[in-house]
Design a protein around this motif. Structure first.
Motif, PDB file in Angstrom:
ATOM      1  N   LYS A  54     -45.224 -30.107  19.636  1.00  0.00           N
ATOM      2  CA  LYS A  54     -44.174 -30.947  20.222  1.00  0.00           C
ATOM      3  C   LYS A  54     -42.877 -30.152  20.394  1.00  0.00           C
ATOM      4  N   ASN A  55     -42.993 -28.865  20.676  1.00  0.00           N
ATOM      5  CA  ASN A  55     -41.796 -28.036  20.809  1.00  0.00           C
ATOM      6  C   ASN A  55     -40.888 -28.566  21.920  1.00  0.00           C
ATOM      7  N   ASN A  56     -39.593 -28.508  21.650  1.00  0.00           N
ATOM      8  CA  ASN A  56     -38.544 -28.989  22.562  1.00  0.00           C
ATOM      9  C   ASN A  56     -38.543 -30.507  22.748  1.00  0.00           C
ATOM     10  N   ALA A  57     -39.332 -31.217  21.954  1.00  0.00           N
ATOM     11  CA  ALA A  57     -39.342 -32.679  22.040  1.00  0.00           C
ATOM     12  C   ALA A  57     -38.139 -33.252  21.292  1.00  0.00           C
ATOM     13  N   VAL A  58     -37.839 -34.515  21.567  1.00  0.00           N
ATOM     14  CA  VAL A  58     -36.760 -35.210  20.864  1.00  0.00           C
ATOM     15  C   VAL A  58     -37.370 -36.052  19.748  1.00  0.00           C
ATOM     16  N   ALA A  59     -36.818 -35.932  18.553  1.00  0.00           N
ATOM     17  CA  ALA A  59     -37.259 -36.743  17.413  1.00  0.00           C
ATOM     18  C   ALA A  59     -36.107 -37.651  17.004  1.00  0.00           C
ATOM     19  N   TYR A  60     -36.415 -38.896  16.713  1.00  0.00           N
ATOM     20  CA  TYR A  60     -35.360 -39.797  16.264  1.00  0.00           C
ATOM     21  C   TYR A  60     -35.911 -40.820  15.282  1.00  0.00           C
ATOM     22  N   LEU A  61     -35.010 -41.348  14.477  1.00  0.00           N
ATOM     23  CA  LEU A  61     -35.371 -42.277  13.412  1.00  0.00           C
ATOM     24  C   LEU A  61     -34.743 -43.638  13.704  1.00  0.00           C
ATOM     25  N   ILE A  62     -35.571 -44.679  13.672  1.00  0.00           N
ATOM     26  CA  ILE A  62     -35.113 -46.036  13.971  1.00  0.00           C
ATOM     27  C   ILE A  62     -35.298 -46.914  12.741  1.00  0.00           C
ATOM     28  N   ILE A  63     -34.257 -47.653  12.383  1.00  0.00           N
ATOM     29  CA  ILE A  63     -34.342 -48.633  11.300  1.00  0.00           C
ATOM     30  C   ILE A  63     -34.232 -50.026  11.909  1.00  0.00           C
ATOM     31  N   SER A  64     -35.166 -50.887  11.581  1.00  0.00           N
ATOM     32  CA  SER A  64     -35.206 -52.236  12.143  1.00  0.00           C
ATOM     33  C   SER A  64     -33.993 -53.048  11.699  1.00  0.00           C
ATOM     34  N   ASN A  65     -33.479 -53.904  12.612  1.00  0.00           N
ATOM     35  CA  ASN A  65     -32.447 -54.863  12.202  1.00  0.00           C
ATOM     36  C   ASN A  65     -33.045 -56.253  12.023  1.00  0.00           C
ATOM     37  N   LEU A  66     -34.382 -56.346  12.151  1.00  0.00           N
ATOM     38  CA  LEU A  66     -35.185 -57.539  11.870  1.00  0.00           C
ATOM     39  C   LEU A  66     -35.074 -58.651  12.910  1.00  0.00           C
ATOM     40  N   ILE A  67     -34.070 -58.631  13.786  1.00  0.00           N
ATOM     41  CA  ILE A  67     -33.957 -59.730  14.747  1.00  0.00           C
ATOM     42  C   ILE A  67     -34.063 -59.284  16.199  1.00  0.00           C
ATOM     43  N   SER A  68     -33.784 -58.013  16.493  1.00  0.00           N
ATOM     44  CA  SER A  68     -33.798 -57.605  17.905  1.00  0.00           C
ATOM     45  C   SER A  68     -34.304 -56.189  18.111  1.00  0.00           C
ATOM     46  N   GLY A  69     -35.213 -55.749  17.260  1.00  0.00           N
ATOM     47  CA  GLY A  69     -35.686 -54.370  17.391  1.00  0.00           C
ATOM     48  C   GLY A  69     -35.058 -53.496  16.335  1.00  0.00           C
TER      49      GLY A  69
ATOM     50  N   LYS B 292     -17.965 -67.332  11.658  1.00  0.00           N
ATOM     51  CA  LYS B 292     -16.976 -67.733  10.656  1.00  0.00           C
ATOM     52  C   LYS B 292     -17.537 -67.621   9.240  1.00  0.00           C
ATOM     53  N   GLU B 293     -18.785 -68.059   9.078  1.00  0.00           N
ATOM     54  CA  GLU B 293     -19.368 -68.107   7.738  1.00  0.00           C
ATOM     55  C   GLU B 293     -19.826 -66.741   7.244  1.00  0.00           C
ATOM     56  N   TYR B 294     -20.278 -65.885   8.181  1.00  0.00           N
ATOM     57  CA  TYR B 294     -20.771 -64.547   7.816  1.00  0.00           C
ATOM     58  C   TYR B 294     -19.996 -63.506   8.626  1.00  0.00           C
ATOM     59  N   SER B 295     -18.720 -63.389   8.337  1.00  0.00           N
ATOM     60  CA  SER B 295     -17.827 -62.553   9.152  1.00  0.00           C
ATOM     61  C   SER B 295     -18.178 -61.069   9.107  1.00  0.00           C
ATOM     62  N   HIS B 296     -18.898 -60.629   8.071  1.00  0.00           N
ATOM     63  CA  HIS B 296     -19.266 -59.215   7.972  1.00  0.00           C
ATOM     64  C   HIS B 296     -20.789 -59.043   7.974  1.00  0.00           C
ATOM     65  N   SER B 297     -21.482 -59.911   8.679  1.00  0.00           N
ATOM     66  CA  SER B 297     -22.942 -59.881   8.672  1.00  0.00           C
ATOM     67  C   SER B 297     -23.489 -58.632   9.358  1.00  0.00           C
ATOM     68  N   ILE B 298     -24.562 -58.090   8.797  1.00  0.00           N
ATOM     69  CA  ILE B 298     -25.227 -56.941   9.419  1.00  0.00           C
ATOM     70  C   ILE B 298     -25.922 -57.347  10.715  1.00  0.00           C
ATOM     71  N   TYR B 299     -26.093 -58.658  10.932  1.00  0.00           N
ATOM     72  CA  TYR B 299     -26.762 -59.137  12.142  1.00  0.00           C
ATOM     73  C   TYR B 299     -25.781 -59.431  13.277  1.00  0.00           C
ATOM     74  N   GLN B 300     -24.480 -59.337  12.998  1.00  0.00           N
ATOM     75  CA  GLN B 300     -23.499 -59.737  14.002  1.00  0.00           C
ATOM     76  C   GLN B 300     -23.534 -58.845  15.241  1.00  0.00           C
ATOM     77  N   LEU B 301     -23.738 -57.543  15.049  1.00  0.00           N
ATOM     78  CA  LEU B 301     -23.728 -56.620  16.188  1.00  0.00           C
ATOM     79  C   LEU B 301     -24.829 -56.945  17.197  1.00  0.00           C
ATOM     80  N   PRO B 302     -26.120 -57.086  16.780  1.00  0.00           N
ATOM     81  CA  PRO B 302     -27.135 -57.444  17.776  1.00  0.00           C
ATOM     82  C   PRO B 302     -26.894 -58.811  18.405  1.00  0.00           C
ATOM     83  N   LEU B 303     -26.318 -59.748  17.638  1.00  0.00           N
ATOM     84  CA  LEU B 303     -26.005 -61.060  18.213  1.00  0.00           C
ATOM     85  C   LEU B 303     -24.903 -60.938  19.261  1.00  0.00           C
ATOM     86  N   ASP B 304     -23.877 -60.145  18.950  1.00  0.00           N
ATOM     87  CA  ASP B 304     -22.779 -59.958  19.906  1.00  0.00           C
ATOM     88  C   ASP B 304     -23.260 -59.263  21.179  1.00  0.00           C
ATOM     89  N   LYS B 305     -24.153 -58.286  21.026  1.00  0.00           N
ATOM     90  CA  LYS B 305     -24.694 -57.592  22.197  1.00  0.00           C
ATOM     91  C   LYS B 305     -25.449 -58.568  23.095  1.00  0.00           C
TER      92      LYS B 305
END
Length: 476
Positions: A34-49, A311-324
């Motif tokens: 796989k020389n010159n290929a791109v490798a990347y690491l993905i962590i699930s956010n559980l709600i949108s990929g 309002k209830e979860y102002s610092h939720s880890i899920y807020q970013l995918p919801l906002d997108k």
């Protein structure tokens, strides 16, 4: 002296927080093929990929490194070109991965700190594959009882493997627990997929055999596992949520009618909040509810649960995918320019949405294989007939059949099916259409004004009784 002390204080604070975010996990990759290929690491956010947390380009020898920060043990997907596999990572891991590829198979070898947990995943995957392919068939092709028996054999084999591996290679208690739960999730995810494929209607859910229906009580609602971001767990939690939806579908209003879909987001929010869930699980299920509601557009019910969550979860880890997801709807809200798309008519001519500017367009996105789509067509034809004398109203039927011959044969059998018919058969173009209009499936309906601007990207179905009035309102 006071100024110096203050400076030293801020220096230590800066050093502490900077150090806290320094990479504490390294993955060294060797993949000669796989020389010159791109490798990347993905962590699930559980709600949108998932979210890409690290990325690198392998050199001419196929070597490269991924370095990133982790706060807690986490499952992730390591991708090198089209090859993807699940790995388990903990803070301070220093993992070496050798990927060998030939025409028949791909092999993976792990070494270094963190290797044992990843060898566990590779070996458990082999156990799974052995019990998923039986007698030349995949077990999801079996009848329900045979499928369940085969799945139980898989589960028992995975349990035996876990005990054997842990005895041979003792792992930290939390790591062992998370890996054991991952073994439970794999059979559960396939059980859910099996149920969804065979019983994916309200009536169908009522006829699920009892030995299959128990699956919803088998889901481990575990906070540690939730925080470990296992992608399969996200799928299973979505199926768990869907079962809550089907429970609402089976209910009736006081006057005996079905509960309208518009009421679902707020009713499900209440159901989840009143459920016996942990704070973290409640937050996740509420986020799944909002993400699912956003598939239907920015309705009043959707906006209510969305704003409540912020309002209830102002610092939720899920807020970013919801906002997108929310922002994508803003781009196709009322008054926005309708994204263009192009299809081919039965006689091979190209027609684009932009060609119809100057006319009111009711777009019906459908497919011959889609039962609900076909069920709506008789009512659509009735409504269309009422506007047959109106040259400035177009009923645009957009088929997404990948085999255009199926679509053409369908139309040939019904010569009375008038309107403007086009087909988009290319998967890439269909995907673009889905993304442009935030479609979650078919049927889907859009209403577009004479200036080519969106009235609504979630127009009413023909059977709703609202379409004729909505079109006539635009003609005034």
């Amino acid at each position: 002296m006071k100024i110096l002390s203050t400076s030293i204080f801020f220096f230590f604070i800066f050093t502490f927080f900077t150090h806290a975010q320094l990479p504490n996990v390294s993955i060294h990759i060797q993949s000669p093929q796989k020389n010159n290929a791109v490798a990347y690491l993905i962590i699930s956010n559980l709600i949108s990929g998932g979210d890409t947390v690290a990325r690198t380009s392998l050199n001419a020898q196929g070597d490269g490194s991924l370095n990133f920060h982790l706060n807690q043990p986490t499952f992730a997907e390591l991708t090198i070109e089209k090859f993807q596999f699940t790995c388990f990572l903990s803070p301070d891991d220093n993992l070496k991965v050798i990927v060998e590829t030939n025409d028949k198979a791909t092999s993976i070898q792990f070494s270094g700190k963190g290797a044992e947990a990843n060898n566990y995943l590779e070996e458990s995957s082999s156990v799974f594959n052995k019990h998923f392919n039986v007698g030349g068939k995949q077990i999801n092709e079996f009848a329900p009882e045979e499928f369940t028996n085969s799945l139980n054999k898989m589960k028992n084999a995975l349990d035996e493997f876990h005990q054997s591996f842990i005895q041979k290679y003792p792992l930290p208690e939390k790591t062992s627990k998370l890996l054991e739960i991952s073994n439970q999730i794999i059979p559960l995810s396939f059980k859910h997929n099996y149920i969804s494929a065979r019983y994916n209607t309200t009536e169908g859910r009522m006829s699920i055999p009892e030995f299959l229906e128990k699956v919803y009580g088998e889901i481990p609602l575990d906070d540690d596992f939730l925080n470990a971001k296992y992608s399969y767990y996200g799928w299973v939690l979505k199926e768990y949520y869907d079962n809550l939806c089907f429970a609402l579908l089976a209910q009736k209003t006081p006057d005996g009618k079905k509960i309208p879909y518009a009421a679902f987001p707020e009713m499900l929010e209440k159901m989840i909040k009143n459920g016996n869930y942990s704070k973290a699980m409640t937050e996740c299920l509420l986020a799944i509810n909002i993400y699912d509601a956003l598939n239907q557009g920015l309705t009043s019910g959707t906006m209510s649960v969305y704003e409540s969550f912020k309002k209830e979860y102002s610092h939720s880890i899920y807020q970013l995918p919801l906002d997108k997801k929310y922002q994508k709807w803003i781009t196709i809200s009322k008054g926005a320019a309708a994204p263009n798309f192009t299809g081919v008519t039965p006689d091979g001519k190209k027609v684009s949405l932009s060609d119809l500017k100057g006319k009111i367009v009711y777009a019906d996105i459908w497919a011959t294989w889609c039962g609900p789509c076909v069920e709506e067509l008789p009512k659509a034809k009735e409504i269309q007939q009422k506007f047959s004398e109106k040259d400035d109203v177009v009923f645009l039927y957009v088929s997404i059949d990948s085999k255009s011959t199926n679509w053409k044969n369908f139309l040939e059998k019904d010569p009375a099916f008038k309107g403007t018919h086009i087909n988009i058969s290319d998967d890439t173009e269909v995907s673009k259409l889905y993304k442009a209009y935030q479609m979650s499936g078919v049927p889907a309906y859009f209403l577009i004004d004479k200036e080519g601007k969106i009235i609504t990207a979630t127009a009413s179905r023909p059977s709703s009784g609202k379409v004729e009035g909505e079109i006539r309102a635009l003609l005034k």
